[in-house]
Design a protein around this motif. Structure first.
Motif, PDB file in Angstrom:
ATOM      1  N   LEU A  40     -30.948 -14.975  16.668  1.00  0.00           N
ATOM      2  CA  LEU A  40     -31.346 -15.361  15.295  1.00  0.00           C
ATOM      3  C   LEU A  40     -31.506 -14.087  14.242  1.00  0.00           C
ATOM      4  O   LEU A  40     -30.856 -14.264  13.343  1.00  0.00           O
ATOM      5  N   ALA A  41     -32.009 -13.102  14.772  1.00  0.00           N
ATOM      6  CA  ALA A  41     -32.107 -11.902  14.030  1.00  0.00           C
ATOM      7  C   ALA A  41     -30.809 -11.335  13.542  1.00  0.00           C
ATOM      8  O   ALA A  41     -30.479 -11.117  12.252  1.00  0.00           O
ATOM      9  N   GLY A  42     -29.805 -11.415  14.274  1.00  0.00           N
ATOM     10  CA  GLY A  42     -28.216 -11.070  14.143  1.00  0.00           C
ATOM     11  C   GLY A  42     -27.766 -11.651  13.118  1.00  0.00           C
ATOM     12  O   GLY A  42     -27.062 -11.522  12.472  1.00  0.00           O
ATOM     13  N   ARG A  43     -27.958 -13.143  13.483  1.00  0.00           N
ATOM     14  CA  ARG A  43     -27.310 -13.990  12.422  1.00  0.00           C
ATOM     15  C   ARG A  43     -28.000 -13.924  11.125  1.00  0.00           C
ATOM     16  O   ARG A  43     -27.185 -14.089   9.955  1.00  0.00           O
ATOM     17  N   ARG A  44     -29.232 -13.661  11.004  1.00  0.00           N
ATOM     18  CA  ARG A  44     -30.218 -13.524   9.395  1.00  0.00           C
ATOM     19  C   ARG A  44     -29.195 -12.347   8.986  1.00  0.00           C
ATOM     20  O   ARG A  44     -29.037 -12.139   7.696  1.00  0.00           O
ATOM     21  N   GLU A  45     -29.060 -11.186   9.686  1.00  0.00           N
ATOM     22  CA  GLU A  45     -28.507  -9.867   9.213  1.00  0.00           C
ATOM     23  C   GLU A  45     -27.324 -10.292   8.689  1.00  0.00           C
ATOM     24  O   GLU A  45     -26.793  -9.758   7.633  1.00  0.00           O
ATOM     25  N   GLU A  46     -26.268 -11.076   9.330  1.00  0.00           N
ATOM     26  CA  GLU A  46     -25.019 -11.414   8.999  1.00  0.00           C
ATOM     27  C   GLU A  46     -25.046 -12.068   7.626  1.00  0.00           C
ATOM     28  O   GLU A  46     -24.300 -11.775   6.642  1.00  0.00           O
ATOM     29  N   GLN A  47     -25.903 -13.188   7.551  1.00  0.00           N
ATOM     30  CA  GLN A  47     -25.865 -13.959   6.443  1.00  0.00           C
ATOM     31  C   GLN A  47     -26.426 -13.152   5.188  1.00  0.00           C
ATOM     32  O   GLN A  47     -25.808 -13.325   4.023  1.00  0.00           O
ATOM     33  N   LYS A  48     -27.203 -12.053   5.399  1.00  0.00           N
ATOM     34  CA  LYS A  48     -27.702 -11.402   4.155  1.00  0.00           C
ATOM     35  C   LYS A  48     -26.622 -10.421   3.731  1.00  0.00           C
ATOM     36  O   LYS A  48     -26.283 -10.365   2.540  1.00  0.00           O
ATOM     37  N   ARG A  49     -25.906  -9.941   4.850  1.00  0.00           N
ATOM     38  CA  ARG A  49     -24.736  -9.051   4.248  1.00  0.00           C
ATOM     39  C   ARG A  49     -23.728  -9.772   3.605  1.00  0.00           C
ATOM     40  O   ARG A  49     -23.101  -9.621   2.679  1.00  0.00           O
ATOM     41  N   GLU A  50     -23.498 -11.101   4.101  1.00  0.00           N
ATOM     42  CA  GLU A  50     -22.472 -12.095   3.212  1.00  0.00           C
ATOM     43  C   GLU A  50     -23.121 -12.400   1.913  1.00  0.00           C
ATOM     44  O   GLU A  50     -22.380 -12.455   1.053  1.00  0.00           O
ATOM     45  N   SER A  51     -24.488 -12.683   1.696  1.00  0.00           N
ATOM     46  CA  SER A  51     -24.926 -13.222   0.501  1.00  0.00           C
ATOM     47  C   SER A  51     -24.801 -12.102  -0.503  1.00  0.00           C
ATOM     48  O   SER A  51     -24.700 -12.139  -1.717  1.00  0.00           O
ATOM     49  N   ASP A  52     -25.242 -10.725  -0.041  1.00  0.00           N
ATOM     50  CA  ASP A  52     -25.217  -9.418  -0.820  1.00  0.00           C
ATOM     51  C   ASP A  52     -23.765  -9.247  -1.324  1.00  0.00           C
ATOM     52  O   ASP A  52     -23.598  -9.079  -2.346  1.00  0.00           O
ATOM     53  N   ALA A  53     -22.784  -9.544  -0.357  1.00  0.00           N
ATOM     54  CA  ALA A  53     -21.482  -9.387  -0.834  1.00  0.00           C
ATOM     55  C   ALA A  53     -20.991 -10.265  -1.990  1.00  0.00           C
ATOM     56  O   ALA A  53     -20.159  -9.928  -2.660  1.00  0.00           O
ATOM     57  N   ALA A  54     -21.211 -11.657  -1.769  1.00  0.00           N
ATOM     58  CA  ALA A  54     -21.092 -12.645  -2.708  1.00  0.00           C
ATOM     59  C   ALA A  54     -21.870 -12.235  -4.019  1.00  0.00           C
ATOM     60  O   ALA A  54     -21.059 -12.757  -4.992  1.00  0.00           O
TER      61      ALA A  54
END
Length: 92
Positions: free
Chosen positions: A72-86
Motif C-alpha cells: 500500500l505504501a508503494g502504491r501511494r508513493e506511485e500515485q503521488k508521483r503520477e499526481s505531481d507529474a500531472a
C-alpha cells in the motif's frame, strides 16, 4: 531414509506411499524436479519451493511493517508521483 522407485512406461515414477504421506503429497499435486550442484535429482513439493522463495526475500522485508502495508505504501508513493507529474504538466 532411502526409498526405491521404478521408472515405468512414459517416464513415470511412482513415489512410494510412505514418502507421499510424509511429504503431504496428494493425487494431482505438482512436484518440482531439480538438480543440485552435483547433478543429483532433487524432488520438491510446491510448499517447499514457496518456503525457499520466502526465505530468499525475507531479508528485504521491514519487520516493523507487514507486506500489505509495504504494498500500500508503494502504491501511494506511485500515485503521488503520477499526481505531481500531472500537476507539473498542466502548469506548463
Amino acid at each position: 531414509m532411502t526409498y526405491h522407485a521404478k521408472v515405468i512406461a512414459g517416464g513415470k515414477i511412482v513415489i512410494p506411499a510412505d514418502l507421499r504421506r510424509e511429504l503431504g503429497i496428494k493425487d494431482g499435486d505438482s512436484v518440482i524436479i531439480d538438480r543440485d550442484a552435483s547433478g543429483a535429482m532433487v524432488l520438491k513439493t510446491h510448499a517447499q519451493i514457496v518456503r525457499e522463495v520466502q526465505d530468499i526475500f525475507r531479508p528485504f522485508r521491514d519487520p516493523a511493517r507487514g507486506i500489505v502495508d509495504e504494498l500500500l505504501a508503494g502504491r501511494r508513493e506511485e500515485q503521488k508521483r503520477e499526481s505531481d507529474a500531472a500537476d507539473a504538466a498542466s502548469a506548463a
